[in-house]
Write a protein that holds these residues in place. Structure first.
Motif, PDB file in Angstrom:
ATOM      1  N   GLY A  32      25.787  47.992 -28.041  1.00 35.36           N
ATOM      2  CA  GLY A  32      27.640  47.800 -29.197  1.00 35.36           C
ATOM      3  C   GLY A  32      27.002  49.070 -29.945  1.00 35.36           C
ATOM      4  O   GLY A  32      25.593  49.001 -30.505  1.00 35.36           O
ATOM      5  N   GLY A  33      28.005  49.130 -30.129  1.00 36.80           N
ATOM      6  CA  GLY A  33      28.164  50.034 -31.573  1.00 36.80           C
ATOM      7  C   GLY A  33      27.367  50.953 -32.221  1.00 36.80           C
ATOM      8  O   GLY A  33      26.580  51.428 -32.115  1.00 36.80           O
ATOM      9  N   SER A  34      27.440  49.037 -33.037  1.00 38.63           N
ATOM     10  CA  SER A  34      26.413  49.314 -34.940  1.00 38.63           C
ATOM     11  C   SER A  34      24.948  49.621 -34.207  1.00 38.63           C
ATOM     12  O   SER A  34      24.584  50.267 -35.197  1.00 38.63           O
ATOM     13  N   GLU A  53      24.032  53.337 -35.024  1.00 42.31           N
ATOM     14  CA  GLU A  53      23.425  53.768 -36.096  1.00 42.31           C
ATOM     15  C   GLU A  53      21.792  53.468 -36.239  1.00 42.31           C
ATOM     16  O   GLU A  53      22.079  54.791 -37.598  1.00 42.31           O
ATOM     17  N   SER A 101      28.558  55.289 -36.925  1.00 46.00           N
ATOM     18  CA  SER A 101      28.927  54.287 -38.080  1.00 46.00           C
ATOM     19  C   SER A 101      30.814  55.382 -37.931  1.00 46.00           C
ATOM     20  O   SER A 101      31.736  53.683 -37.977  1.00 46.00           O
ATOM     21  N   ASN A 130      32.552  53.005 -36.057  1.00 44.75           N
ATOM     22  CA  ASN A 130      32.482  51.495 -36.492  1.00 44.75           C
ATOM     23  C   ASN A 130      33.678  51.002 -37.515  1.00 44.75           C
ATOM     24  O   ASN A 130      32.984  49.941 -37.766  1.00 44.75           O
ATOM     25  N   GLN A 154      41.543  54.864 -29.284  1.00 43.58           N
ATOM     26  CA  GLN A 154      40.065  54.838 -28.853  1.00 43.58           C
ATOM     27  C   GLN A 154      39.442  55.515 -27.179  1.00 43.58           C
ATOM     28  O   GLN A 154      38.376  56.621 -27.497  1.00 43.58           O
ATOM     29  N   ARG A 170      38.820  43.364 -32.159  1.00 45.21           N
ATOM     30  CA  ARG A 170      38.668  42.344 -33.103  1.00 45.21           C
ATOM     31  C   ARG A 170      39.779  42.132 -33.951  1.00 45.21           C
ATOM     32  O   ARG A 170      39.886  42.581 -34.655  1.00 45.21           O
ATOM     33  N   ASN A 225      29.848  45.478 -42.201  1.00 44.57           N
ATOM     34  CA  ASN A 225      30.897  44.240 -41.426  1.00 44.57           C
ATOM     35  C   ASN A 225      31.164  43.125 -42.427  1.00 44.57           C
ATOM     36  O   ASN A 225      32.824  42.722 -43.236  1.00 44.57           O
ATOM     37  N   LEU A 264      38.654  46.483 -36.158  1.00 44.34           N
ATOM     38  CA  LEU A 264      37.424  46.864 -35.153  1.00 44.34           C
ATOM     39  C   LEU A 264      38.153  46.698 -34.112  1.00 44.34           C
ATOM     40  O   LEU A 264      38.919  46.320 -33.326  1.00 44.34           O
ATOM     41  N   VAL A 316      34.894  48.352 -31.497  1.00 45.30           N
ATOM     42  CA  VAL A 316      34.029  49.242 -31.469  1.00 45.30           C
ATOM     43  C   VAL A 316      33.511  49.946 -30.352  1.00 45.30           C
ATOM     44  O   VAL A 316      33.897  48.512 -29.377  1.00 45.30           O
ATOM     45  N   ASP A 357      31.266  50.009 -26.992  1.00 41.60           N
ATOM     46  CA  ASP A 357      30.303  49.479 -26.000  1.00 41.60           C
ATOM     47  C   ASP A 357      29.474  51.015 -25.484  1.00 41.60           C
ATOM     48  O   ASP A 357      30.100  51.278 -24.512  1.00 41.60           O
TER      49      ASP A 357
END
Length: 339
Positions: A102-104, A107, A114, A117, A128, A161, A189, A245, A247, A249
């Motif tokens: 996952g993108g988060s 970071e 970020s 995200n 995107q 999301r 978040n 969101l 985000v 992957d």
């Protein structure tokens, strides 16, 4: 007799030397450039039904075919090789070859990740994908983690999301007042959900169903696939398209492994990965439509939202997170790309 023993020992030593040389030769060709097939182990945290799993399976078949069998891709679903955070470390050390993360989580290695995200940074799936796989925009960012032992090869669409809950349809931030909404485990978040009107509650995904059922949570936020696959519609039937969101992957690979490939194999790798990402986007859309239909048949209600109100509310968070000049420039590039 003594001469016979010496001759016998010489033969044994010679045979051993030949065997060791042969073994060494096998090892030298096991990197996939020639000789034996190189097995590439890929960690994945979702089930086999997920579009990303299907895309990676198709990618593996083409890579195997176009390199004359020198590479074989083995995707392990359902966190069999560990949770995403753990698999990053395994890729760095070379214990496994690749992972979809996952993108988060990226970071932690470069805070500029970020930017992708942030809430409402992307206007659509097309927007995107035109950004996160455009080397002119992301090239330097993706290369920045190579010193950490991994290379970002590309980004998959991870869904849009949206908020769901067990009280009412959401149209404005006021509708979310005091609602305890599960969010991914990050301060960003939590703050985002507060600005949107709710109470952001970090929690592992596996605990959400029971938490909503018992009243610890009022709802969650995720894409339609997760919502339907985890049966969250049974305990939170109102699904509202806040679209807050999107985000990505990332597919990461051990840097030494990738750098050790021939230029020809690198080119094949990148070309076929690009095709598999396109396939994943199309498959994701089809699966979302099927998941929504199934959830509706089981009693879930879906409603559209005027997102402009929410976009305005989260603006302070976006400004707060753009802490470096690089991040600000990257954000501007992303927003310009929508035009």
């Amino acid at each position: 007799m003594r001469k016979l023993r010496k001759s016998f020992l010489m033969v044994v030593l010679l045979a051993s030397t030949i065997m060791l040389a042969a073994c060494g030769s096998d090892d030298a060709t096991a990197d996939g450039e020639s000789g034996d097939t190189k097995l590439l182990k890929v960690a994945f945290n979702q089930p086999e039904s997920h579009p990303q799993f299907k895309a990676m399976e198709a990618f593996g078949e083409k890579l195997n075919e176009l390199t004359d069998g020198q590479y074989e891709v083995e995707v392990s679903p359902n966190e069999l090789l560990g949770a995403q955070r753990e698999t990053i470390e395994l890729v760095q050390s070379g214990t496994i070859d690749m992972s979809i993360v996952g993108g988060s989580l990226m970071e932690n290695f470069n805070e500029d990740f970020s930017v992708f995200n942030l809430p409402y940074v992307f206007d659509s799936v097309e927007h995107q994908m035109s950004v996160v796989n455009n080397q002119e925009i992301v090239g330097d960012l993706y290369k920045s983690v190579e010193e950490d032992g991994m290379t970002v090869l590309g980004a998959f669409h991870g869904g849009v999301r949206n908020v769901y809950n067990n009280k009412q349809p959401i149209h404005t931030p006021e509708d979310m007042k005091a609602l305890k909404i599960r969010v991914m485990e990050s301060d960003t978040n939590v703050k985002m959900m507060e600005l949107m009107g709710g109470v952001g509650t970090p929690m592992g995904q596996g605990e959400v169903y029971t938490a909503i059922q018992s009243g610890v949570l009022d709802g969650g936020e995720n894409n339609e696939l997760v919502y339907n696959d985890l049966k969250h519609g049974e305990v939170a039937s109102y699904y509202s398209y806040t679209q807050h969101l999107m985000v990505p992957d990332y597919l990461i690979i051990n840097s030494n492994l990738f750098n050790g490939m021939s230029d020809e194999h690198k080119e094949i790798f990148r070309e076929e990965l690009s095709k598999s990402i396109d396939m994943e986007v199309d498959q994701f859309d089809e699966d979302v439509q099927a998941a929504k239909k199934e959830a509706e048949e089981q009693g879930s209600e879906f409603n559209d939202v005027d997102i402009s109100v929410f976009q305005k509310e989260v603006e302070p968070l976006i400004q707060e997170k753009l802490t470096t000049e690089t991040a600000k420039e990257l954000y501007e590039e992303v927003r310009t790309a929508v035009e």
